[in-house]
Design a protein around this motif. Structure first.
Motif, PDB file in Angstrom:
ATOM      1  N   GLN A 192       0.836  -1.196   0.000  1.00 50.36           N
ATOM      2  CA  GLN A 192       0.000   0.000   0.000  1.00 50.36           C
ATOM      3  C   GLN A 192       0.869   1.243   0.000  1.00 50.36           C
ATOM      4  O   GLN A 192       1.898   1.290   0.668  1.00 50.36           O
ATOM      5  CB  GLN A 192      -0.920  -0.007   1.224  1.00 50.36           C
ATOM      6  CG  GLN A 192      -1.913  -1.162   1.202  1.00 50.36           C
ATOM      7  CD  GLN A 192      -2.814  -1.177   2.414  1.00 50.36           C
ATOM      8  OE1 GLN A 192      -2.335  -1.141   3.544  1.00 50.36           O
ATOM      9  NE2 GLN A 192      -4.119  -1.244   2.195  1.00 50.36           N
ATOM     10  N   GLY A 193       0.446   2.234  -0.763  1.00 49.77           N
ATOM     11  CA  GLY A 193       1.211   3.460  -0.861  1.00 49.77           C
ATOM     12  C   GLY A 193       0.729   4.332  -2.007  1.00 49.77           C
ATOM     13  O   GLY A 193       0.734   5.560  -1.908  1.00 49.77           O
ATOM     14  N   HIS A 194       0.301   3.697  -3.084  1.00 47.56           N
ATOM     15  CA  HIS A 194      -0.252   4.464  -4.201  1.00 47.56           C
ATOM     16  C   HIS A 194      -1.550   5.150  -3.769  1.00 47.56           C
ATOM     17  O   HIS A 194      -2.300   4.624  -2.948  1.00 47.56           O
ATOM     18  CB  HIS A 194      -0.522   3.549  -5.396  1.00 47.56           C
ATOM     19  CG  HIS A 194       0.692   3.235  -6.210  1.00 47.56           C
ATOM     20  ND1 HIS A 194       1.400   4.194  -6.902  1.00 47.56           N
ATOM     21  CD2 HIS A 194       1.333   2.048  -6.441  1.00 47.56           C
ATOM     22  CE1 HIS A 194       2.411   3.619  -7.523  1.00 47.56           C
ATOM     23  NE2 HIS A 194       2.400   2.329  -7.258  1.00 47.56           N
ATOM     24  N   GLU A 195      -1.793   6.297  -4.366  1.00 51.35           N
ATOM     25  CA  GLU A 195      -2.989   7.079  -4.042  1.00 51.35           C
ATOM     26  C   GLU A 195      -4.001   7.087  -5.186  1.00 51.35           C
ATOM     27  O   GLU A 195      -4.939   7.879  -5.192  1.00 51.35           O
ATOM     28  CB  GLU A 195      -2.580   8.503  -3.677  1.00 51.35           C
ATOM     29  CG  GLU A 195      -1.697   8.545  -2.428  1.00 51.35           C
ATOM     30  CD  GLU A 195      -1.170   9.934  -2.126  1.00 51.35           C
ATOM     31  OE1 GLU A 195      -1.518  10.879  -2.875  1.00 51.35           O
ATOM     32  OE2 GLU A 195      -0.415  10.083  -1.146  1.00 51.35           O
TER      33      GLU A 195
ATOM     34  N   ARG B  78       6.584   3.296  -8.307  1.00 47.16           N
ATOM     35  CA  ARG B  78       7.125   2.947  -6.994  1.00 47.16           C
ATOM     36  C   ARG B  78       7.906   1.636  -7.083  1.00 47.16           C
ATOM     37  O   ARG B  78       7.526   0.720  -7.813  1.00 47.16           O
ATOM     38  CB  ARG B  78       6.015   2.865  -5.948  1.00 47.16           C
ATOM     39  CG  ARG B  78       5.349   4.237  -5.764  1.00 47.16           C
ATOM     40  CD  ARG B  78       4.251   4.283  -4.751  1.00 47.16           C
ATOM     41  NE  ARG B  78       3.542   5.543  -4.839  1.00 47.16           N
ATOM     42  CZ  ARG B  78       3.365   6.401  -3.827  1.00 47.16           C
ATOM     43  NH1 ARG B  78       3.863   6.141  -2.640  1.00 47.16           N
ATOM     44  NH2 ARG B  78       2.697   7.530  -4.017  1.00 47.16           N
TER      45      ARG B  78
ATOM     46  N   TRP C  20       9.509  -1.512  -4.808  1.00 41.61           N
ATOM     47  CA  TRP C  20       9.184  -2.203  -3.572  1.00 41.61           C
ATOM     48  C   TRP C  20      10.146  -3.372  -3.344  1.00 41.61           C
ATOM     49  O   TRP C  20      10.644  -3.972  -4.297  1.00 41.61           O
ATOM     50  CB  TRP C  20       7.773  -2.774  -3.629  1.00 41.61           C
ATOM     51  CG  TRP C  20       6.707  -1.841  -4.099  1.00 41.61           C
ATOM     52  CD1 TRP C  20       6.403  -1.506  -5.399  1.00 41.61           C
ATOM     53  CD2 TRP C  20       5.774  -1.106  -3.289  1.00 41.61           C
ATOM     54  NE1 TRP C  20       5.342  -0.622  -5.440  1.00 41.61           N
ATOM     55  CE2 TRP C  20       4.937  -0.361  -4.169  1.00 41.61           C
ATOM     56  CE3 TRP C  20       5.551  -1.031  -1.913  1.00 41.61           C
ATOM     57  CZ2 TRP C  20       3.911   0.456  -3.718  1.00 41.61           C
ATOM     58  CZ3 TRP C  20       4.521  -0.212  -1.460  1.00 41.61           C
ATOM     59  CH2 TRP C  20       3.717   0.520  -2.342  1.00 41.61           C
TER      60      TRP C  20
ATOM     61  N   ASP D  73       8.038  -3.663   1.623  1.00 41.21           N
ATOM     62  CA  ASP D  73       8.388  -2.278   1.969  1.00 41.21           C
ATOM     63  C   ASP D  73       8.603  -1.448   0.710  1.00 41.21           C
ATOM     64  O   ASP D  73       9.208  -1.914  -0.272  1.00 41.21           O
ATOM     65  CB  ASP D  73       9.670  -2.239   2.806  1.00 41.21           C
ATOM     66  CG  ASP D  73       9.483  -2.850   4.185  1.00 41.21           C
ATOM     67  OD1 ASP D  73       8.340  -2.876   4.669  1.00 41.21           O
ATOM     68  OD2 ASP D  73      10.490  -3.295   4.768  1.00 41.21           O
ATOM     69  N   GLU D  74       8.120  -0.207   0.736  1.00 40.36           N
ATOM     70  CA  GLU D  74       8.368   0.713  -0.364  1.00 40.36           C
ATOM     71  C   GLU D  74       9.783   1.254  -0.244  1.00 40.36           C
ATOM     72  O   GLU D  74      10.177   1.769   0.806  1.00 40.36           O
ATOM     73  CB  GLU D  74       7.350   1.855  -0.347  1.00 40.36           C
ATOM     74  CG  GLU D  74       7.500   2.809  -1.514  1.00 40.36           C
ATOM     75  CD  GLU D  74       6.491   3.955  -1.480  1.00 40.36           C
ATOM     76  OE1 GLU D  74       6.846   5.051  -1.950  1.00 40.36           O
ATOM     77  OE2 GLU D  74       5.370   3.742  -0.986  1.00 40.36           O
TER      78      GLU D  74
ATOM     79  N   THR E 166      10.079   6.284  -4.586  1.00 39.71           N
ATOM     80  CA  THR E 166       8.986   6.778  -5.430  1.00 39.71           C
ATOM     81  C   THR E 166       9.590   7.640  -6.528  1.00 39.71           C
ATOM     82  O   THR E 166      10.362   8.563  -6.244  1.00 39.71           O
ATOM     83  CB  THR E 166       7.989   7.612  -4.616  1.00 39.71           C
ATOM     84  OG1 THR E 166       7.442   6.814  -3.562  1.00 39.71           O
ATOM     85  CG2 THR E 166       6.850   8.108  -5.496  1.00 39.71           C
TER      86      THR E 166
END
Length: 244
Positions: free
Chosen positions: A192-195, A220, A222, A228-229, A232
């Motif tokens: 999770q991280g993208h908006e 991104r 990972w 873990d990210e 970016t």
């Protein structure tokens, strides 16, 4: 090779940036293009409901594969180049013999538009994704559906195998990337991280990294083991539709 809404495919010289050939024949938007393993042939999938095979040296169409009842969203070669798999809004996946341009099997099970299809690195499996929020694994020899993976909370846009066949990564409209055990179908982690919705994902050649592109304009990177990210990448001013 590139293709799009002008119904053409263009072959480019990567050293000079020159367009070498323009391939014409499709009568609708082209959604997918892919080279075979040695670059001698190209396959394209279109809104005109066909897949076309092209000779890359001459730019001539070799054959037109017909059978889908709706637009063809994705096409991929097997590693040996002897087979193609295609996905369609008609809810089916088709396996084709490239030598005779005939379908070998029609895979049914998705309950909506099938958005993407890919062979496993050893060609024994197909993975497909769809608007029905599922990922499905198929035996390429028998056409049998082996498992259905569920977890995304919206349509699933893309799928890729890890280089060693052990894992799958998928992207979806729910803004997540998910990693799955290809043998058991268990979800290993959610990234999770993208908006915005995530359009595309690929493993690095050694399988340790994932790269994803999204409607949030970012790419991104990972850690494929931990989820873990790592970084970016910014620069696009709109949807990042594909990464490789």
């Amino acid at each position: 090779a590139s293709a799009g809404g002008d119904n053409t495919i263009r072959l480019w010289d990567t050293a000079t940036g020159e367009a070498l050939k323009i391939l014409r024949g499709h009568e609708g938007w082209i959604f997918s293009v892919i080279f075979n393993f040695d670059g001698t042939r190209l396959a394209s999938a279109s809104g005109d409901r066909t897949i076309r095979l092209w000779d890359t040296a001459s730019g001539k169409a070799l054959s037109t594969l017909r059978g889908h009842k709706g637009l063809v969203s994705s096409v991929t070669f097997s590693k040996d180049g002897n087979h193609l798999a295609s996905s369609s809004e008609d809810t089916t996946v088709r396996l084709w013999d490239t030598a005779v341009a005939e379908d070998l099997n029609i895979l049914r099970g998705h309950e909506g538009w099938v958005s993407s299809v890919t062979f496993s690195p050893d060609d024994s499996l197909l993975a497909t994704t769809g608007f029905d929020t599922t990922i499905r694994l198929w035996d390429t020899t028998t056409g049998e559906e082996l498992s259905t993976l569920g977890g995304h909370e919206g349509w699933v846009s893309s799928v890729t195998f890890s280089p060693d066949d052990s894992r799958l990564a998928t992207t979806g409209f729910d803004t997540t990337i998910r990693i799955w055990d290809a043998a058991t179908g268990d979800e290993l982690c959610t990234l999770q991280g993208h908006e915005g919705w995530v359009s595309s994902v690929t493993f690095s050649p050694d399988g340790t990294r994932l790269v994803s592109g999204s409607d949030d304009t970012t790419i991104r990177i990972w850690d494929a083991a931990t989820g873990d990210e790592l970084s970016t990448l910014r620069g696009h001013e709109g949807l990042v539709s594909s990464v490789t």
